[in-house]
Design an enzyme around this catalytic site. Structure first.
Site, short mmCIF file in Angstrom:
data_model
loop_
_atom_site.label_atom_id
_atom_site.label_comp_id
_atom_site.label_asym_id
_atom_site.label_seq_id
_atom_site.Cartn_x
_atom_site.Cartn_y
_atom_site.Cartn_z
N LYS A 9 0.65 -1.26 -0.10
CA LYS A 9 0.01 0.16 0.02
C LYS A 9 0.93 1.04 -0.04
O LYS A 9 2.02 1.24 0.24
CB LYS A 9 -1.06 -0.06 1.17
CG LYS A 9 -1.72 -1.25 1.28
CD LYS A 9 -2.83 -1.10 2.34
CE LYS A 9 -3.87 -2.09 2.58
NZ LYS A 9 -4.73 -2.19 3.67
N TYR A 49 -12.46 -2.14 -3.26
CA TYR A 49 -12.76 -2.15 -1.88
C TYR A 49 -14.31 -2.05 -1.83
O TYR A 49 -15.02 -1.88 -0.78
CB TYR A 49 -12.19 -0.77 -1.03
CG TYR A 49 -10.76 -1.24 -0.43
CD1 TYR A 49 -10.58 -2.42 0.13
CD2 TYR A 49 -9.95 -0.53 -0.66
CE1 TYR A 49 -9.18 -2.78 0.67
CE2 TYR A 49 -8.39 -0.55 -0.23
CZ TYR A 49 -8.13 -1.93 0.21
OH TYR A 49 -6.83 -2.05 0.86
N HIS A 115 -1.89 -5.23 1.18
CA HIS A 115 -3.22 -5.97 0.99
C HIS A 115 -2.91 -7.39 0.41
O HIS A 115 -1.75 -7.60 -0.39
CB HIS A 115 -4.04 -5.18 -0.07
CG HIS A 115 -5.10 -5.96 -0.55
ND1 HIS A 115 -6.24 -6.09 0.33
CD2 HIS A 115 -5.14 -6.80 -1.59
CE1 HIS A 115 -7.37 -6.87 -0.34
NE2 HIS A 115 -6.73 -7.13 -1.60
N GLU A 126 -9.52 -9.69 -7.94
CA GLU A 126 -8.63 -8.68 -7.56
C GLU A 126 -7.63 -8.76 -8.67
O GLU A 126 -7.06 -8.05 -9.34
CB GLU A 126 -8.02 -8.75 -6.20
CG GLU A 126 -9.26 -8.36 -5.30
CD GLU A 126 -8.87 -8.62 -3.78
OE1 GLU A 126 -7.73 -9.10 -3.47
OE2 GLU A 126 -9.73 -8.41 -2.96
P1 DAT Z 1 -7.73 -6.94 5.27
O1 DAT Z 1 -7.06 -5.80 4.54
O2 DAT Z 1 -6.97 -7.77 6.41
O3 DAT Z 1 -8.39 -7.82 4.19
P2 DAT Z 1 -10.49 -5.76 5.41
O4 DAT Z 1 -10.54 -6.54 4.12
O5 DAT Z 1 -11.42 -5.99 6.34
O6 DAT Z 1 -8.86 -6.23 5.91
O7 DAT Z 1 -10.40 -4.56 5.30
C1 DAT Z 1 -9.81 -3.57 4.39
C2 DAT Z 1 -8.93 -2.59 4.88
O8 DAT Z 1 -9.65 -1.41 5.45
C3 DAT Z 1 -7.78 -2.84 5.98
O9 DAT Z 1 -6.80 -3.42 5.40
C4 DAT Z 1 -7.80 -1.60 6.49
C5 DAT Z 1 -9.27 -0.80 6.61
N1 DAT Z 1 -9.99 -1.06 7.46
C6 DAT Z 1 -10.44 -2.33 8.04
N2 DAT Z 1 -11.23 -2.20 9.25
C7 DAT Z 1 -11.12 -0.89 9.55
C8 DAT Z 1 -11.39 0.05 10.70
N3 DAT Z 1 -12.38 -0.54 11.60
N4 DAT Z 1 -10.94 1.32 10.74
C9 DAT Z 1 -10.33 1.71 9.37
N5 DAT Z 1 -9.76 1.12 8.71
C10 DAT Z 1 -10.12 0.10 8.61
MG MG Z 2 -9.78 -7.78 2.95
#
Ligand code: DAT
Ligand code: MG
Length: 148
Positions: A9, A49, A115, A126
């Site tokens: 990232k 996302y 990521h 993706e």
């Molecule tokens: P990952 O990146 O482990 O797959 P995810 O898909 O749940 O996690 O979330 C995508 C991204 O979003 C993560 O890397 C960081 C951000 N994120 C997740 N939960 C968050 C939160 N509670 N507050 C702020 N950013 C968050």
């Molecule tokens: Mg994720």
């Protein structure tokens, strides 16, 4: 062979962690089949996302991932999707263990360095979002005999 989408990232790029991260996956025995330094257009960020569209942090997340160049990669190997997730560590660096990428280099969930696709379905989706088929290179390495 299984493939996954991994991406350093913008925070990881700025902190000079591309080499460190590539090195970890190389040493593990996975094979790099595609990579590029790129800026993510707004529309691609929102698609990538998309599952988080309704979350309160969605705006910040898209803003962050488009805030500077990322290093997008496709890696190949047995169980690479799940193993890469293990090597990345928990999403929130307060929970990620030392020895994992987030455990070793990240301090906050908003800037967690890397990521990685979380399932075969998201890996396929993706990889398709970020890479054209002709950007992926299929090749074999002699060392594979010592891994598999
Ligand atoms: P990952 O990146 O482990 O797959 P995810 O898909 O749940 O996690 O979330 C995508 C991204 O979003 C993560 O890397 C960081 C951000 N994120 C997740 N939960 C968050 C939160 N509670 N507050 C702020 N950013 C968050
Ligand atoms: Mg994720």
């Amino acid at each position: 062979m299984e493939k996954t989408f991994l991406m350093v990232k913008p925070d990881g790029v700025q902190r000079n962690l591309i080499g460190e991260i590539v090195s970890r996956f190389e040493k593990k025995g996975f094979q790099l089949v595609g990579a590029k330094l790129m800026s993510i257009p707004q529309e691609l960020a929102e698609k990538h996302y998309g599952e988080h569209k309704e979350r309160p942090f969605f705006g910040e997340l898209v803003e962050f991932i488009t805030s500077g160049p990322v290093f997008a990669m496709v890696w190949e190997g047995e169980n690479v999707i799940a193993t890469a997730r293990t090597m990345m560590g928990a999403t929130n660096p307060k929970d990620s263990l030392p020895g994992t990428i987030r455990g070793d280099f990240a301090a906050t969930v908003g800037k967690n360095i890397i990521h990685g696709s979380d399932s075969p379905e998201s890996a396929e989706r993706e990889i398709g979002l970020f890479f054209k088929e002709e950007e992926l290179v299929s090749y074999s390495k002699l060392i594979a005999e010592w891994i598999y």
